[in-house]
Write a protein that holds these residues in place. Structure first.
Motif, mmCIF file in Angstrom:
data_model
loop_
_atom_site.group_PDB
_atom_site.id
_atom_site.type_symbol
_atom_site.label_atom_id
_atom_site.label_comp_id
_atom_site.label_asym_id
_atom_site.label_seq_id
_atom_site.Cartn_x
_atom_site.Cartn_y
_atom_site.Cartn_z
ATOM 1 N N ALA A 40 17.749 11.433 7.603
ATOM 2 C CA ALA A 40 17.245 12.356 6.589
ATOM 3 C C ALA A 40 17.987 12.107 5.284
ATOM 4 C CB ALA A 40 17.452 13.793 7.062
ATOM 5 N N PRO A 41 17.329 12.182 4.124
ATOM 6 C CA PRO A 41 15.980 12.689 3.882
ATOM 7 C C PRO A 41 14.925 11.586 3.740
ATOM 8 C CG PRO A 41 17.126 12.489 1.798
ATOM 9 C CD PRO A 41 18.061 11.941 2.857
ATOM 10 N N TYR A 42 15.170 10.389 4.304
ATOM 11 C CA TYR A 42 14.289 9.254 4.021
ATOM 12 C C TYR A 42 13.040 9.303 4.910
ATOM 13 C CZ TYR A 42 18.498 8.029 1.640
ATOM 14 O OH TYR A 42 19.596 8.084 0.819
ATOM 15 N N SER A 43 11.939 9.649 4.300
ATOM 16 C CA SER A 43 10.677 9.842 5.015
ATOM 17 C C SER A 43 9.671 8.733 4.726
ATOM 18 C CB SER A 43 10.062 11.186 4.624
ATOM 19 O OG SER A 43 9.861 11.230 3.220
ATOM 20 N N TYR A 44 9.896 7.948 3.687
ATOM 21 C CA TYR A 44 9.049 6.817 3.321
ATOM 22 C C TYR A 44 7.630 7.220 2.926
ATOM 23 C CZ TYR A 44 13.066 4.326 4.859
ATOM 24 O OH TYR A 44 14.370 3.881 4.949
ATOM 25 N N CYS A 98 0.828 -1.207 0.000
ATOM 26 C CA CYS A 98 0.000 0.000 0.000
ATOM 27 C C CYS A 98 0.856 1.248 0.000
ATOM 28 C CB CYS A 98 -0.914 -0.003 1.208
ATOM 29 S SG CYS A 98 -0.022 -0.144 2.774
ATOM 30 N N GLY A 99 2.134 1.106 0.291
ATOM 31 C CA GLY A 99 3.059 2.241 0.336
ATOM 32 C C GLY A 99 4.464 1.694 0.504
ATOM 33 N N VAL A 100 5.408 2.543 0.765
ATOM 34 C CA VAL A 100 6.792 2.080 0.921
ATOM 35 C C VAL A 100 7.265 2.202 2.362
ATOM 36 C CG1 VAL A 100 7.353 2.651 -1.457
ATOM 37 C CG2 VAL A 100 7.747 4.346 0.338
ATOM 38 N N ASP A 101 6.379 2.609 3.261
ATOM 39 C CA ASP A 101 6.749 2.728 4.674
ATOM 40 C C ASP A 101 6.521 1.382 5.360
ATOM 41 O OD1 ASP A 101 7.063 3.292 7.361
ATOM 42 O OD2 ASP A 101 6.105 5.262 7.220
ATOM 43 N N PRO A 102 7.578 0.739 5.875
ATOM 44 C CA PRO A 102 7.411 -0.603 6.451
ATOM 45 C C PRO A 102 6.609 -0.611 7.741
ATOM 46 C CG PRO A 102 9.597 0.231 6.958
ATOM 47 C CD PRO A 102 8.970 1.228 6.016
#
Length: 514
Positions: free
Chosen positions: A172-176, A46-50
């Motif tokens: 930073a800058p990885y916010s997912y 549904c997204g890339v945030d685990p």
């Protein structure tokens, strides 16, 4: 004629889907077809945030994400992104990381990065939290994570093998919040993402481990179960997950694909909302369990592709000795007697009433469980319970949990892993998945004893006692392990059947032959 028209409709839907997504074997001009693996399922991430369920499952499944330790197809947990785990004393462990491991960005996978990743999962993901509870993490040096546990002799490798604990770069800058802002460690990296449609992955040339032979992976969502079957039978997909049980026999003589079926370590369960007046009565809940003919249910709702299980831990191979400890037979007379005792009397219309109110239930189901829900409906109606079934996607079930608009819900939660975390999540007074709000002082006492247990043997003994007590009190009705049915192309080599298939499709040894 009706069947023929239905087939034409399904074919048209499949062709339309093919045209819409540009898939079905279509490849870009610079990628040879034998280097592209095409996978389909009922859902994609549904997204890339685990930390947002179920993204971690799919990222792990496609080889994009990794966890520190991983259960093999034989059930044995081995190091994965971690190099090894060493127990120092009853409460202390050291996890040694692989110094060569890097994120997609090239940043090293240090102890501080791993601790930060685990803490982000603990803070944001309710499904990850139980696996980390009672453990404190710190960086002992650049490549060593120190773990201190509240309980003695906790098997931390088992806890850290949860798919919800995918290691990700939190700097930073990885916010997912999009594919461009994600940084994982897997053999494939995301190159494009269309929510609810398609994810594309390409080989990570900086991968620390064995590099895969296949250059690119395409994961597509085909929501319609008939269209998924057509996609698999056509041979244009290499792997199609979530094949409906009713389609199993269509692959018997298919030249393009074959079926791989593995019983999952998941107990198919009808969870009960114990906040509802009728279901707050243990006698009613036990009647519902005695009133299910599980073998008929498996035949009608699951094409006969499983075996009965009547305790929640029963689908876990380590607890097979208690899988049918309660409700080991179909006994409608005992069920009727319990309902009579609870004051629910059978009337002339075939339904039961108490004080003028009808005994009625709304049971929710999702994904491939529509037929199972309807089979439950038939059997409970024989007892005089007026059951209606509402089938839809999981978001509808999640909404129902929040609003209370449900009496029963059919789900199959995993039973493999940290039993304390799993049982606490399901049945603890504050369990995050205790949607039925079941409360039981003895359960809480046994959970406390389980948390304080000083050895694997003691934990196993208490877990069995707890599982049996829960089965007897029946806050849920247990049916069978969920069969995982996957269609695999006859051109694909290296596919490994796994009891957690939903996170173990892609591996480095896959290759496509003519």
């Amino acid at each position: 004629m009706k069947r023929y028209l239905h087939l034409l409709t399904v074919c048209a839907a499949f062709l339309a889907l093919t045209a819409l997504t540009g898939q079905a074997g279509a490849v870009s001009s610079d990628v040879p077809s034998e280097s592209e693996l095409i996978v389909a399922g009922s859902e994609i991430a549904c997204g890339v945030d685990p930390t947002v369920y179920p993204a971690a499952d799919y990222l792990l499944n496609m080889g994009a994400g990794e966890i520190l330790f991983k259960a093999g197809a034989d059930g044995i947990i081995r190091p994965s992104l971690a190099k090894e785990a060493v127990q120092l004393d009853e409460h202390s462990w050291e996890i040694r990381l692989r110094p060569e491991a890097v994120f997609w960005s090239g940043a090293p996978v240090t102890a501080e990065a791993v601790v930060a990743s685990l803490m982000r999962s603990k803070a944001l993901d309710m499904k990850a939290n139980p696996h980390l509870k009672g453990m404190t993490f710190s960086a002992a040096d650049e490549n060593t994570v120190r773990v201190v546990t509240d309980a003695a002799n906790v098997d931390i490798t088992e806890n850290l093998s949860s798919s919800q604990l995918v290691i990700h770069n939190t700097a930073a800058p990885y916010s997912y919040d999009g594919a461009e802002s994600a940084d994982y460690t897997g053999m494939y990296r995301i190159v494009s993402f269309e929510p609810s449609r398609r994810m594309v992955f390409e080989k990570n040339e900086n991968y620390w481990g064995t590099k895969p032979e296949i250059q690119r992976v395409v994961h597509e969502q085909i929501g319609d179960s008939d269209a998924r079957v057509m996609a698999a039978l056509s041979g244009q997909y290499h792997v199609v997950m979530d094949i409906d049980r009713t389609a199993y026999k269509q692959f018997t003589e298919n030249a393009a694909s074959h079926i791989v079926m593995v019983p999952g370590a998941q107990t198919m369960t009808v969870y009960l909302n114990t906040e509802k007046s009728a279901l707050s009565d243990e006698r009613v809940r036990r009647a519902l369990s005695w009133g299910l003919d599980r073998r008929e249910l498996i035949l009608l709702g699951m094409e006969g592709l499983s075996e009965p299980v009547t305790t929640w831990l029963g689908a876990n191979p380590a607890y097979a000795d208690i899988k049918n400890a309660f409700f080991d037979s179909y006994d409608p007379e005992k069920a009727a007697a319990l309902l009579d005792e609870a004051g629910w009397r059978l009337e002339a219309d075939g339904y039961r009433y108490r004080n003028g109110a009808q005994l009625a239930m709304t049971v929710r189901s999702f994904r491939n469980d529509k037929a199972l829900g309807e089979a439950v409906q038939i059997q409970w109606r024989r007892l005089g319970v007026n059951v209606s079934v509402r089938h839809g996607d999981y978001s509808l079930m999640s909404d129902a949990y929040k609003t209370g608009d449900w009496d029963g819900a059919i789900e199959g939660w995993g039973t493999f892993g940290n039993v304390l975390g799993l049982l606490n999540t399901q049945y603890g007074a504050n369990g995050t998945a205790n949607y039925g709000r079941y409360r039981d002082a003895r359960v809480d006492d046994l959970l406390a004893r389980l948390a304080a247990a000083g050895s694997r043997e003691e934990r196993g003994k208490i877990a069995r006692e707890l599982s049996l007590h829960i089965a007897e009190k029946s806050p849920a009705v247990y049916i069978c392990p969920r069969p995982q049915i996957t269609a695999v192309s006859n051109k694909l080599r290296g596919f490994v059947p796994h009891f957690r298939q939903f996170e173990n499709v892609v591996n480095a040894n896959l290759r496509i032959v003519e």
